[in-house]
Design a protein around this motif. Structure first.
Motif, PDB file in Angstrom:
ATOM      1  N   PHE A 202       0.959  -1.420  -0.190  1.00  0.00           N
ATOM      2  CA  PHE A 202       0.325  -0.119   0.423  1.00  0.00           C
ATOM      3  C   PHE A 202       0.913   1.201  -0.191  1.00  0.00           C
ATOM      4  O   PHE A 202       0.565   2.713  -0.760  1.00  0.00           O
ATOM      5  N   LEU A 203       1.922   0.780   0.090  1.00  0.00           N
ATOM      6  CA  LEU A 203       2.805   2.356   0.954  1.00  0.00           C
ATOM      7  C   LEU A 203       3.635   2.480  -0.202  1.00  0.00           C
ATOM      8  O   LEU A 203       3.445   3.566  -0.522  1.00  0.00           O
ATOM      9  N   ARG A 204       4.155   1.598  -1.393  1.00  0.00           N
ATOM     10  CA  ARG A 204       4.544   1.476  -2.437  1.00  0.00           C
ATOM     11  C   ARG A 204       3.585   2.257  -4.099  1.00  0.00           C
ATOM     12  O   ARG A 204       3.522   3.206  -4.445  1.00  0.00           O
ATOM     13  N   ARG A 205       1.960   1.814  -3.336  1.00  0.00           N
ATOM     14  CA  ARG A 205       1.111   2.420  -4.629  1.00  0.00           C
ATOM     15  C   ARG A 205       0.741   3.354  -4.237  1.00  0.00           C
ATOM     16  O   ARG A 205       0.797   4.736  -5.086  1.00  0.00           O
ATOM     17  N   ALA A 206       0.650   4.336  -2.935  1.00  0.00           N
ATOM     18  CA  ALA A 206       0.923   5.937  -2.532  1.00  0.00           C
ATOM     19  C   ALA A 206       1.641   6.729  -3.438  1.00  0.00           C
ATOM     20  O   ALA A 206       1.792   7.483  -3.726  1.00  0.00           O
ATOM     21  N   ALA A 207       2.610   5.414  -2.894  1.00  0.00           N
ATOM     22  CA  ALA A 207       3.563   6.206  -4.049  1.00  0.00           C
ATOM     23  C   ALA A 207       3.909   6.810  -5.222  1.00  0.00           C
ATOM     24  O   ALA A 207       3.899   8.488  -5.716  1.00  0.00           O
ATOM     25  N   ARG A 208       3.297   5.951  -5.587  1.00  0.00           N
ATOM     26  CA  ARG A 208       2.932   5.658  -7.424  1.00  0.00           C
ATOM     27  C   ARG A 208       2.091   6.726  -7.853  1.00  0.00           C
ATOM     28  O   ARG A 208       2.386   8.283  -8.417  1.00  0.00           O
ATOM     29  N   LEU A 209       0.912   7.102  -6.549  1.00  0.00           N
ATOM     30  CA  LEU A 209      -0.399   7.859  -6.950  1.00  0.00           C
ATOM     31  C   LEU A 209       0.779   9.137  -6.614  1.00  0.00           C
ATOM     32  O   LEU A 209      -0.853   9.954  -7.030  1.00  0.00           O
ATOM     33  N   ALA A 210       1.202   9.682  -5.967  1.00  0.00           N
ATOM     34  CA  ALA A 210       1.324  11.098  -5.502  1.00  0.00           C
ATOM     35  C   ALA A 210       1.925  12.037  -6.237  1.00  0.00           C
ATOM     36  O   ALA A 210       2.335  11.408  -7.382  1.00  0.00           O
ATOM     37  N   PRO A 211       1.765  12.628  -6.478  1.00  0.00           N
ATOM     38  CA  PRO A 211       2.304  14.140  -7.182  1.00  0.00           C
ATOM     39  C   PRO A 211       3.664  13.276  -7.642  1.00  0.00           C
ATOM     40  O   PRO A 211       4.652  13.874  -5.976  1.00  0.00           O
ATOM     41  N   GLY A 212       4.038  13.722  -8.719  1.00  0.00           N
ATOM     42  CA  GLY A 212       5.467  13.385  -9.050  1.00  0.00           C
ATOM     43  C   GLY A 212       6.146  11.873  -8.445  1.00  0.00           C
ATOM     44  O   GLY A 212       7.308  12.154  -8.159  1.00  0.00           O
ATOM     45  N   GLY A 213       5.424  10.960  -8.457  1.00  0.00           N
ATOM     46  CA  GLY A 213       5.836  10.101  -7.725  1.00  0.00           C
ATOM     47  C   GLY A 213       6.066   8.752  -8.882  1.00  0.00           C
ATOM     48  O   GLY A 213       5.539   9.654 -10.777  1.00  0.00           O
TER      49      GLY A 213
END
Length: 467
Positions: free
Chosen positions: A453-464
């Motif tokens: 879930f943390l990896r997914r959140a990092a990808r979806l974050a602006p600039g990810g």
């Protein structure tokens, strides 16, 4: 540091617990007034200790030690307290059902119950270093555990599978039969209710709002809880509802005193109602005759208070029959039993296996009396055993509350509190299994789901970066 709060008060409660055992116990060798004096004295002291802890530590009514204390009080003093004040209240029971109250063991049983609760609260205070409000704020502020919500859906689905499995085995009509028919097969449904409730705990701990969780509770939890309760298997609905309210309290849910009292009275009336009707079943015409009889909250409180009977039986077992102390045998027996099952050895029968303590007592005294955390501690270690186990049990709850922060801390608190509440009127044999599965589920969320879930959140974050 306020030494009066952190040292003086726990030692005071420990002294009260010791005095209850040392001063009162020798006077309980005659029947009659002394037993009633012990009932009312220990009932008032126990209730007073819970009230003092709530006031001293500024706790809410839904705080774990307060909830545990009042549930314990109802199960161990709910019968003898009104009976001590107005003996005529016992007239609603057949003579054989309350005969045990007129033996000296019942007085000492009340003393032991008061000692246990005093030691439990002392253990909680010694280990408590953080207020429940602070833990609640940490859980409320941390909404970064969506994996717990996701995992909660799978846990709820697993509980649903157990329900479907049970209905496929026994049919939908299983809930409309009498208690004698339902109890031998209630495990699938009671276990399902525990599982569904823990899934809802994960939703709340993971950051899902109480309102949305109430919506899921309405279709996933309440129908099964109501059917199980009406069928007579009350432990699972009562224990899971208790823990869910505690977790809701940490998520900001509050009850006014008026609503809390009203809710308790309604619950007690419901318990008395089920006590009157569960012997018949919906299919029996006598059920509807019993329904028309008024079920009052006092009868419900007295029905719960029967957990003092196994404590009295434990006193008889050790003091009168001079049986050997188990010296911790019933606490290690769950592990011994599991190993034996893996190796294919015989588990033993209740009549020849005292470590299977609740079943052994039911066979020995020819009564399905339930059991008690106090009775088991006394059979294992006598008066010292009651004090030591209660002290450690309270310390465990305090450590869980004070050492762990955030959503996983709240979920772990529920995983520990649920078997604690069930154990109040049952034996220890299922506690290790419940703790194991609760912690295993949380480890799956922490070690397997959270990184994803943390990896997914990092990808979806602006600039990810996208893969």
């Amino acid at each position: 540091m306020d030494l009066t709060r952190w040292l003086g008060t726990p030692l005071l409660f420990a002294a009260i617990a010791i005095l209850l055992a040392v001063v009162l116990t020798p006077s309980l060798h005659e029947t009659g007034g002394l037993e009633r004096a012990a009932w009312i004295g220990c009932s008032l002291v126990a209730a007073g200790l819970v009230a003092v802890v709530k006031w001293r530590f500024a706790l809410t009514w839904l705080s774990p030690p307060i909830v545990y204390g009042w549930v314990f009080w109802l199960f161990h003093f709910g019968l003898v307290f009104p009976a001590a004040i107005v003996p005529r209240t016992l007239d609603i029971y057949p003579e054989w059902a309350v005969e045990w109250l007129y033996y000296p063991e019942s007085g000492k049983a009340a003393v032991l119950a008061g000692q246990f609760l005093a030691a439990f609260l002392a253990g909680w205070m010694v280990s408590q270093r953080r207020s429940t409000e602070q833990l609640g704020e940490a859980a409320e502020a941390s909404h970064g555990a969506p994996e717990l919500v996701y995992l909660g859906w799978w846990v709820v689905a697993a509980g649903g599978f157990w329900v479907v499995r049970g209905v496929a085995r026994y049919g939908v009509s299983v809930f409309s039969r009498g208690y004698d028919d339902y109890f031998p097969i209630h495990f699938d449904f009671s276990w399902a209710l525990f599982v569904v409730a823990f899934g809802l705990v994960l939703h709340l701990a993971g950051g899902r709002g109480p309102r949305a969780t109430f919506g899921t509770m309405a279709w996933a939890y309440l129908p099964l809880a109501a059917l199980s309760f009406l069928a007579g298997a009350r432990t699972a609905p009562m224990a899971t509802a208790t823990v869910l309210f505690v977790v809701l309290g940490y998520r900001g849910f509050r009850l006014s005193r008026t609503r809390l009292v009203a809710g308790v009275l309604i619950a007690l009336a419901g318990i008395a109602f089920v006590q009157q009707t569960r012997g018949f079943g919906l299919e029996d015409a006598d059920y509807w005759v019993a329904v028309r009889e008024a079920a009052d909250p006092l009868s419900g409180m007295m029905e719960l208070g029967g957990s003092l009977r196994p404590v009295s039986a434990a006193v008889n077992y050790i003091d009168v029959e001079h049986r050997s102390l188990l010296r911790g045998g019933s606490y290690v027996y769950p592990v011994v039993r599991i190993v034996g099952q893996i190796l294919g050895s015989d588990d033993g029968e209740p009549e020849d296996e005292p470590r299977l303590i609740a079943s052994h007592f039911a066979w020995l005294y020819q009564s399905a009396m339930g059991f008690s955390v106090v009775a088991e501690a006394y059979v294992n270690g006598g008066t010292v055993g009651v004090f030591v186990f209660a002290l450690l049990w309270g310390a465990l709850l305090g450590l869980v509350m004070s050492r762990i922060r955030g959503p996983y801390g709240l979920a772990l608190l529920a995983a520990v509190l649920l078997p604690m509440v069930v154990n109040i009127r049952n034996s220890f044999i299922f506690v290790p299994g419940w703790l194991f599965w609760g912690c295993a589920i949380l480890l799956v969320g922490r070690l397997l789901l959270r990184p994803a879930f943390l990896r997914r959140a990092a990808r979806l974050a602006p600039g990810g970066s996208a893969e």
